[in-house]
Structures are given as C-alpha cells and as structure tokens.
Design a protein around this motif. Structure first.
Motif, short mmCIF file in Angstrom:
data_model
loop_
_atom_site.label_atom_id
_atom_site.label_comp_id
_atom_site.label_asym_id
_atom_site.label_seq_id
_atom_site.Cartn_x
_atom_site.Cartn_y
_atom_site.Cartn_z
N HIS A 1 22.18 -58.44 -4.86
CA HIS A 1 20.99 -57.60 -4.65
C HIS A 1 21.18 -56.80 -3.37
O HIS A 1 22.17 -57.00 -2.64
N SER B 1 19.11 -56.90 -0.91
CA SER B 1 18.37 -57.56 0.18
C SER B 1 19.21 -57.91 1.41
O SER B 1 18.67 -57.90 2.52
N ARG C 1 26.15 -58.70 -10.93
CA ARG C 1 25.83 -60.05 -11.38
C ARG C 1 26.73 -60.40 -12.55
O ARG C 1 27.15 -59.53 -13.31
N GLN D 1 20.04 -50.77 -7.43
CA GLN D 1 18.77 -51.28 -6.92
C GLN D 1 18.31 -50.38 -5.79
O GLN D 1 19.11 -49.67 -5.17
N GLU E 1 16.03 -51.11 -2.35
CA GLU E 1 15.32 -52.06 -1.50
C GLU E 1 14.41 -51.26 -0.58
O GLU E 1 14.78 -50.14 -0.17
N PHE F 1 10.28 -65.52 -4.42
CA PHE F 1 11.62 -65.22 -3.91
C PHE F 1 11.79 -66.03 -2.64
O PHE F 1 10.83 -66.19 -1.88
N PHE G 1 13.08 -65.25 0.05
CA PHE G 1 13.03 -64.43 1.27
C PHE G 1 11.69 -63.73 1.48
O PHE G 1 11.54 -62.94 2.41
N GLY H 1 10.00 -56.31 -7.56
CA GLY H 1 9.63 -57.57 -6.91
C GLY H 1 9.35 -57.25 -5.44
O GLY H 1 9.96 -56.35 -4.87
N SER H 2 8.40 -58.00 -4.86
CA SER H 2 8.03 -57.69 -3.48
C SER H 2 7.44 -58.91 -2.80
O SER H 2 7.25 -59.96 -3.41
N ALA I 1 8.61 -56.34 1.98
CA ALA I 1 9.82 -55.77 1.37
C ALA I 1 9.64 -55.70 -0.14
O ALA I 1 8.77 -56.36 -0.71
N PHE I 2 10.45 -54.86 -0.75
CA PHE I 2 10.45 -54.82 -2.22
C PHE I 2 11.86 -54.50 -2.70
O PHE I 2 12.70 -53.99 -1.94
N GLY I 3 12.10 -54.81 -3.97
CA GLY I 3 13.35 -54.41 -4.60
C GLY I 3 13.06 -53.98 -6.02
O GLY I 3 12.31 -54.63 -6.74
N1 PHE Z 1 16.15 -58.98 -4.22
C1 PHE Z 1 15.22 -59.22 -5.27
C2 PHE Z 1 15.95 -59.16 -6.63
O1 PHE Z 1 17.06 -58.72 -6.67
C3 PHE Z 1 14.09 -58.22 -5.27
C4 PHE Z 1 13.22 -58.31 -4.06
C5 PHE Z 1 13.53 -57.56 -2.93
C6 PHE Z 1 12.10 -59.12 -4.04
C7 PHE Z 1 12.71 -57.64 -1.82
C8 PHE Z 1 11.30 -59.16 -2.93
C9 PHE Z 1 11.61 -58.40 -1.83
O2 PHE Z 1 15.39 -59.52 -7.64
#
Ligand code: PHE
Length: 349
Positions: free
Chosen positions: A179, A181, A205, A219, A221, A258, A260, A292-293, A315-317
């Motif tokens: 990811h 992140s 992956r 992705q 982020e 998550f 993190f 996701g966040s 944060a989000f992804g």
């Molecule tokens: N890294 C997570 C994923 O790959 C996504 C995510 C990023 C979730 C940042 C929360 C905060 O699914």
C-alpha cells in the motif's frame, strides 16, 4: 514545299505564317502526346517545317540573308517558347489551367492522437481537487522495507497481511509495498507538521489477475497532520472531495479497521449506475466503496518521531483503478492493463 526560286518577301511572309500556325498548333494540343506531335511537325530536327526555312536561307540572294536569318532566329525562338509554355501547362503537376482551389470547408480525416489512460485521468483529477484544498503531492519507493510497510504502521508481528501468500518479498527485509501508507511514515520523518500531502503510486499484492483483482495497481494516499485535527476534518474534507468528484451523490461512512488508524472508516458513494436501488455493479447494495480512512494511530506518529500528544491527523487510501471502473462502466479490471487503443479511444478526453 519551299521553292528554290523564292523571293525574300515570300520567304518572310511564309515564315510569319508558319510562326502563327505553329503557335496555334501548340496551343491546341490537348495533352503532352499531341504537343509532341506538333513539336516534331514544326520544330523537328529532320523534317520539321522550320528546318525547311533554315535550308531555304541558303537559296536567298547573299545580301538578303542576314536580314532573313534574323527573322528566322526570331521565328524559331517564338515557336520554341510557345511550345515550352504549353508543355508547362500540360505537365501533370500543373497548377494553372483547370486546377481548382482546395475545399477548406471539407471535414478532415479524423486522426487518433492518443490519450491519457483512464486511471491517469482519475489520478490527475483527484490531485487537482486536493491541491485546491491545500495538499501537495509526494511519492515514495515501490520497494520498501518491512518496517516502513508494516512495522512503522502499527501492524502487530505475524499480521496476516505480512504473509508470503499476500506480499511479494524481494529479499529478507525488502518487499514490494502492499500500500502507499509507508509514505505516511516517510513524510512524517521528513517534514514537520502541518502536513497535507497526497501520495499517488503503484502497489503490489500477491493476487491473481481476475476481473476484480490485479497483482499491481494504483493507490492514492492522503495524510493531514496538525495540531487540533479531528474526525470532523476527515469527514468534511472527504465529503467535499466526493461531492466534487462524483457530483452530488450521497456518501456514507462505515466503521472499519486498519492497524494504523483509530477510529477507522470506509467511505461509500451511492452507486452511479443504479442510483442506489441495487445492481450488478454495486452487488445489489446501492453503494460503492471508494476509500479506507481513519484518524492516524498515535503509535504511527510516535514511530515517525512525531509528538502524538501535540499532533493528531487523519489519513485515507483509495484505488483510482476501482474508481475509473465505476466511472467509465468498465466490466473487467484487466481491461485497464491491456493497452487496447479501441478502449482508450472510448474514454479519451
Ligand atoms: N492502506 C490501506 C489499504 O491499502 C488504506 C488506508 C490508508 C486506510 C490510510 C486508512 C488510512 O487498504
């Protein structure tokens, strides 16, 4: 036929007549072949009509020859010029005569100039929206260490995501990031808050290539860290983004998990295909998950050397490939990887 006893006056008169009829003959030629016949008839070396006048010059009285010779030369150059001019007119690339001007109102033949890939278009649009909200763009390495990809992000040892079945390792401690992140940690180490950063990039992956999975995909982020940042900022910013990107379609947050982020939430946007009533694209739920966040876990801030008592963040992804698929109604994720120009043509802007 010229006679041997011709007077000078006759010679001049006949030569003038010949010049006129030769000019007419050249003008009358309708193509290069006819013109060549006329040339041989008048200017031919062997039996050309002009050649006869050259021979006849010798039969004139001596004192009359210079004058008649000059007239002969004039006639020859007049005829030669007339011939050459007509030849130009009849040449295949002639631009004179009946050549018509180009029709500028005619539609041009369509030319395919290439276009950006739909995933690139989506990434650029998302970057544009977040740039307006004060975010800058950063990137990080695709080959990562275990610590950046997992450890610094509060993954407990032996978390299933670290399994050989889920992650592509390229060394004892090095893997292809699963990811974007880990670039959160790298950014927090490099810059002091306030931080507002958007991180696009490719992730990997150990997945099979099937209609909804790819072993390598994009992705984006997002990370915001400052004093006094709360879940309100997360929700407001992501809702603002969704409204800009998807139009005024309803959104919702669902609790998630998550390592993190805490708390964590997934964001859905109402399915654009069925308008919420349920269809194949949204698997009858009426909603499409877009990201996701969550609030950055204090352990993540601390691992990067940021004081978690003073600073908070969110944060989000998200996956721009998934978003491109729902936006352009693409039935199979693998089409994004085919580089088929016929497909690119359909979404080209
Ligand atoms: N890294 C997570 C994923 O790959 C996504 C995510 C990023 C979730 C940042 C929360 C905060 O699914």
């Amino acid at each position: 036929m010229l006679t041997a006893t011709m007077s000078v006056d006759d010679y001049k008169r006949l030569l003038a007549e010949l010049t006129t009829s030769g000019q007419r003959a050249f003008e009358a030629a309708r193509d290069l072949e006819e013109l060549e016949h006329a040339r041989i008839e008048y200017l031919g070396d062997q039996r050309g009509k002009l050649r006869e006048f050259q021979i006849a010059l010798g039969t004139l009285p001596k004192e009359a020859r210079p004058d008649a010779g000059r007239q002969f030369n004039t006639a020859k150059s007049t005829l030669t010029e007339a011939h050459d001019r007509r030849r130009q007119d009849l040449a295949p690339n002639a631009t004179r005569g009946d050549a018509r001007p180009a029709d500028l109102s005619m539609p041009p033949r369509r030319q395919w100039r290439g276009s950006k890939h739909p995933v690139t278009l989506v990434i650029e649009e998302i970057e544009g929206i977040f740039r307006e909200l004060g975010f800058t763009v950063a990137t990080g390495p695709e080959a990562e260490t275990e610590w950046y990809n997992f450890g610094s992000l509060n993954f407990p040892p032996n978390h299933p995501a670290m399994d050989l079945h889920d992650t592509l390792y390229i060394g004892d401690d090095v893997l292809l990031r699963t990811h974007t992140s880990p670039v959160q940690t790298r950014t927090l180490q490099k810059y002091a808050p306030p931080i507002r950063v958007l991180i696009p990039g490719r992730v990997y992956r150990r997945d099979f290539f099937d209609p909804s999975h790819a072993p390598a995909f994009e992705q984006i982020e997002g990370l915001c860290v400052d004093e006094g940042i709360s879940f309100v900022d997360l929700k407001a910013t992501l809702t603002r983004f969704a409204n800009r990107f998807f139009g005024r379609r309803p959104t919702r947050f669902r609790p998630s998990y998550f390592p993190f982020t805490e708390p964590s939430a997934e964001m859905d946007v109402q399915c654009g295909v069925c308008g919420g009533s349920g269809c194949g694209v949204c698997k009858q739920t009426g909603w499409v998950e877009i990201l996701g966040s969550g609030m950055v876990h204090p352990a993540v801030l601390e691992a990067a050397g940021v004081d978690s008592e003073r600073y908070t963040g969110w944060a989000f992804g998200m996956g721009p490939g998934r978003i491109a698929i729902s936006r352009y109604g693409i039935p199979d994720i693998r089409i994004l990887y085919d580089s088929d120009v016929r497909f690119l043509e359909q979404v080209a802007e």
